[in-house]
Design a protein around this motif. Sequence first.
Motif, PDB file in Angstrom:
ATOM      1  N   HIS A   6      -9.134   3.776  -1.406  1.00  0.00           N
ATOM      2  CA  HIS A   6      -9.821   2.576  -1.863  1.00  0.00           C
ATOM      3  C   HIS A   6      -9.140   1.988  -3.098  1.00  0.00           C
ATOM      4  CE1 HIS A   6     -13.938   3.429   0.257  1.00  0.00           C
ATOM      5  NE2 HIS A   6     -12.931   3.190   1.083  1.00  0.00           N
ATOM      6  N   ALA A   7      -8.639   2.870  -3.970  1.00  0.00           N
ATOM      7  CA  ALA A   7      -7.936   2.401  -5.167  1.00  0.00           C
ATOM      8  C   ALA A   7      -6.673   1.644  -4.788  1.00  0.00           C
ATOM      9  CB  ALA A   7      -7.601   3.588  -6.066  1.00  0.00           C
ATOM     10  N   LEU A  45      -4.555  -5.546  -2.871  1.00  0.00           N
ATOM     11  CA  LEU A  45      -5.146  -6.867  -2.645  1.00  0.00           C
ATOM     12  C   LEU A  45      -4.946  -7.764  -3.858  1.00  0.00           C
ATOM     13  CD1 LEU A  45      -6.764  -8.386  -0.474  1.00  0.00           C
ATOM     14  CD2 LEU A  45      -8.846  -7.636  -1.624  1.00  0.00           C
ATOM     15  N   SER A  46      -5.129  -7.179  -5.037  1.00  0.00           N
ATOM     16  CA  SER A  46      -4.958  -7.955  -6.259  1.00  0.00           C
ATOM     17  C   SER A  46      -3.511  -8.403  -6.444  1.00  0.00           C
ATOM     18  CB  SER A  46      -5.450  -7.113  -7.430  1.00  0.00           C
ATOM     19  OG  SER A  46      -4.574  -7.043  -8.447  1.00  0.00           O
ATOM     20  N   LYS A  56      -6.049   0.162  -1.912  1.00  0.00           N
ATOM     21  CA  LYS A  56      -6.435  -1.092  -1.250  1.00  0.00           C
ATOM     22  C   LYS A  56      -6.772  -2.168  -2.271  1.00  0.00           C
ATOM     23  CE  LYS A  56      -8.230   0.687   3.161  1.00  0.00           C
ATOM     24  NZ  LYS A  56      -9.459   0.962   3.948  1.00  0.00           N
ATOM     25  N   ARG A  57      -7.513  -1.776  -3.318  1.00  0.00           N
ATOM     26  CA  ARG A  57      -7.956  -2.752  -4.305  1.00  0.00           C
ATOM     27  C   ARG A  57      -6.772  -3.287  -5.111  1.00  0.00           C
ATOM     28  NH1 ARG A  57     -13.199  -1.489  -7.942  1.00  0.00           N
ATOM     29  NH2 ARG A  57     -14.071  -1.376  -5.834  1.00  0.00           N
ATOM     30  N   GLU A  62       0.834  -1.212   0.000  1.00  0.00           N
ATOM     31  CA  GLU A  62       0.000   0.000   0.000  1.00  0.00           C
ATOM     32  C   GLU A  62       0.865   1.257   0.000  1.00  0.00           C
ATOM     33  OE1 GLU A  62      -2.423  -3.178   2.214  1.00  0.00           O
ATOM     34  OE2 GLU A  62      -0.320  -2.631   1.928  1.00  0.00           O
ATOM     35  N   LEU A 103     -13.658   5.515  -8.584  1.00  0.00           N
ATOM     36  CA  LEU A 103     -14.193   5.335  -7.228  1.00  0.00           C
ATOM     37  C   LEU A 103     -14.442   6.690  -6.573  1.00  0.00           C
ATOM     38  CD1 LEU A 103     -11.719   2.502  -6.132  1.00  0.00           C
ATOM     39  CD2 LEU A 103     -14.124   2.221  -6.724  1.00  0.00           C
TER      40      LEU A 103
END
Length: 836
Positions: free
Chosen positions: A819-820, A826-827, A822-823, A791, A813
Amino acid sequence: MRNSSKAATLESKFPLLAIENDCIISKDADVTICFKVRLPELFTVASAEYEAIHSVWFKVIKTLPDFTIVHKQDWFIKENYNPDLSKDDQSFLSKSFERHFNERPFLNHYCYLFITKTSKERMRMQSNFSSLCKGKLIPKEIKDKEIIGRFLEAVDQLERIMNDSGYIHLERMTEDEIAGTSERSGLLEQYLTLSRETHPSLQDIKLGSEEMRIGNNRISMHTLSDTEDLPGTVSSHSRYEKLSTDRSDCLLSFASPVGLLLSCNHIYNQYLFIDNSDENLRQFEKSARNMHSLARYSRANQINKEWIEKYLNEAHSFGLQSIRAHFNVMSWSDNSAELKQLKNDTGSALALMECRPRHNTTDTATLYWAGIPGNAGDFPSEESFYTFIEPALCFFTEETNYQDSPSPFGIKMADRLTGKPIHLDISDLPMKQGIITNRNKFILGPSGSGKSFFTNHMVRQYYEQGAHVLLVDTGNSYQGLCELIKGKTKGEDGVYFTYTEDNPIAFNPFYTDDGVFDIEKRESIKTLILTLWKRDDEPPTRSEEVALSNAVSGYIERIKTDDQHPSFNGFYEYVKDDYQKVLEQKKVREKDFDIANFLNVLEPYYRGGEYDYLLNSEKQLDLLSKRFIVFEIDAIKDHKILFPIVTIIIMEVFINKMRRLKGVRKLILIEEAWKAIAKEGMAEYIKYLFKTVRKFFGEAIVVTQEVDDIIQSPIVKESIINNSDCKILLDQRKYMNKFDDIQAMLGLTDKEKSQVLSINMNNDPRRLYKEVWIGLGGTHSAVYATEVSTEEYLAYTTEETEKMEVMNLASELDGNVEHAIKRISLSRIKSNRKDN
C-alpha cells in the motif's frame, strides 16, 4: 461536377487465379512458393556470421533455374504492446510492469520470401504490359509440367540449405496463411489493405500518376532501379556508429537503415530476376560492339562501352552469373504532414547506404501491384538493373527485432531499440537446446550500473514462478522486495536475517531432520571443519584430509548407534577422547596429523569458547519451506572469523534445500560474500556448490562489482566462471582500459566484447532504463534493457532516502509495504503529469 475517374473492380483486375498445394498460381501461369523467414536478432551478428549468411543466400540463389524471381518482402509495422492483465496469479509488481508498458509503441518486423517460376516473355515485360493495364485477364495453362517439377525440387533444396545453415529459418506458408480463414486475415488481404488487423476491411485503391492511395493511406515509393543511384562499393555488413567505440565495432547488415532503423510503417521489397546469364552476356557483347562503332560520335558511347566491358570482364574472369535486381521502400501514412516526414526519413535512410534517394511517382502503381505476393511476374523490367548475385544480396536486410523465448519459464526484459517487453528464458530452454550445460550465472557490474535493479528484477520473477530463492547480501539491496513478499504472504514467507550480537545466525552442522548423512552432507561438514582448522594459505596434507574424513565418519556412526543429540560439542569430545585412542592404536604420527593442534584451533567453537554459539544451536533454522530468504551480513563482512563461518552456515541451509526439495527450482545468489568462500581454505566448498547444484534443478549466482577480484583470483576462474555458462555484464565503461583482461578471463569473443562495450551508449532519453548484456554458453548473446515500473523501482531501490520514505509510510499503514508503494507511486505519477 461528375467524377470522371475510371473505376474497376478488384476481382476483374486481380492477377492471381488460385492457391493449390500451398502454391500461388497466377492467371499468367506463374507458380509461387511462399515462406515465412526468421532472421537473426538485431545487434547479435558478427562480421564472420554476416559473411556466412551472405554465402548461404548466394548458394541457394545459384540452385534456382532460369526465369525465376526471388522476392524478399520485409514488413515493418508500428504496433502497440497489449499487456495480459487477465491472469489471476499475477502479483502486484507483475501487474504494475504490464501496466507500465501498456500501449508502448514499437516497430514489429515480418519477413517473407516468395520464389516465382515464370517465363522468358514475362521476365521482359514492361510497365505498360502490367495486368493493371489489361482489360480482362484470361487464365493461361501451365504447359510444361516437367519444368515446374524441377522448380519445386530446386525450392525444396533451397529450403533445406537455408534451414541447415543455422542462421536463417524458412517455414513454408500454408493456403490458410496466404488466403486467410474466417478467424484471421491472410497475407494477400493484409497486403491489399496495408493492415495486419484480424479482419481489415477492403477499401478503395486509387492508382494515379501523382498519387497512390489505399483507403486513407497515401503511399510514398523510393526505388533503387538504376546503377547510377547505387553506392560505389557494397558489403554484407556495415558499422553502426552509435553503438561502436574506438575499441569495438557494432555491425548491422548493409541495408539496415531501411529496415528496423527506419521507424515508420513501410515495406522493403527486394527482387532478384534470374535470367539466362549466357544470353544476357551475349546481349552485352553485342551492345559493346555497337557502342564501340558509335564512340566517335559521342563520348557517352565510349564511356558506356568501357563500363559494359568491365562488366563482361568481371563475369568471364570470375564465372559470375548475370542477373537483374530491384529494391524499393514503400511507406504510407494517412496524415499529409507525416507523409512528408516519411519521405524525408526514407531518403535519409537510403543516403546512409550511400545511395541516391529517388522518389518514384511514375511506376508507383505497377510496383505496388507487382509486390502482391505471387505477382512478381508482373514486375516492369525497365525498373530493374543488371548486376551479379553477390553485390545484389548486399541489399538484403539480415536481422529482425528481439523475439520472445518459446518457453513458459523466463524473465521479462525490454527490447533495447523500441522498449517492447521481451519474455526471455536464460535457464531452461538453453539447457534443453544444449546451449548451456548448467544454469549458474556470473554477474559483473560496477557500482551505479543497475546491478541491484537487474538482480532484484530477476529473483522476483523467479520467486513468482515457484522457485526457492536464497540471497546472501552485504548491502540491504533486497530489503524492500523481501518486506513486500513478507507482507503479501502475511509473514509466511520473505524471511530477512541480519546478524547482530544479540541474535546471531547459528546452526548445528551435524543435525539432519531424517537422520540421513549422505555424501553431500558429509562433504559439507568436512569443508566447514577444514575452514575452521586451516588458514587460507595453509592447504591440508593428504594424511590430514584422511584423518579428518575418518573423524567425521566415526562421529556420525557414534550418533547413529548411541542415539545421542548431535552437535559440534559432541564431535569435539569424540575427537578428544575416542578418536585420539584410535589414532594411537593406528600409530599415526604427529607430523601426519597433529591432533593437539587440531583441538586447540577448534576450541573457540567448543562449549565455553568465544564462538561456542555458532555451531551448537539448539533450535534449527527451519527454512526448508520458506521460498524467499535474505541473509544480510554487512555487519560482519570484515570479520575474519565470523564472516566465512556464517557464510558457510547459510550455504548449509541452501544445500539442505538442494538435497531435500526434489523437482523444485532452487536459486542461491551470493553478492560480495563470495570473497569469503573463494579463498584457498574454502575453495573446495564453492567448487562443490557450483558443480553439484545443476544436478538438483538449481542454480548458483555470484555477483561482484570489483573487476580486480575476478582478474586476480584463480579460485573465481576455476570455480565460478568455468562453471557458470550464463554470464551477465552491466556497463563496463569504467573498466575500458582493463577490459582486455576481463575479456580473456571470461573467454568473451570479439562479437561479445563489442556488445558489452555498446551498453548504454545510445539509450533513449524518453525512457528510464539501464542495459545489461547476457551471454549463454559463448554462442548466444544480446543486450537487453532493464526497464521497470514506478512500483518496481520503489521495491528495488537501494537509495537510502527512497527506502526510508517507503518504510516510514508502511509503518503508518500497519506495515503494509504494498500500500505504501502504491501511494508513493500514484503521487509520483501525478507529479510527472503536472511537470509535463
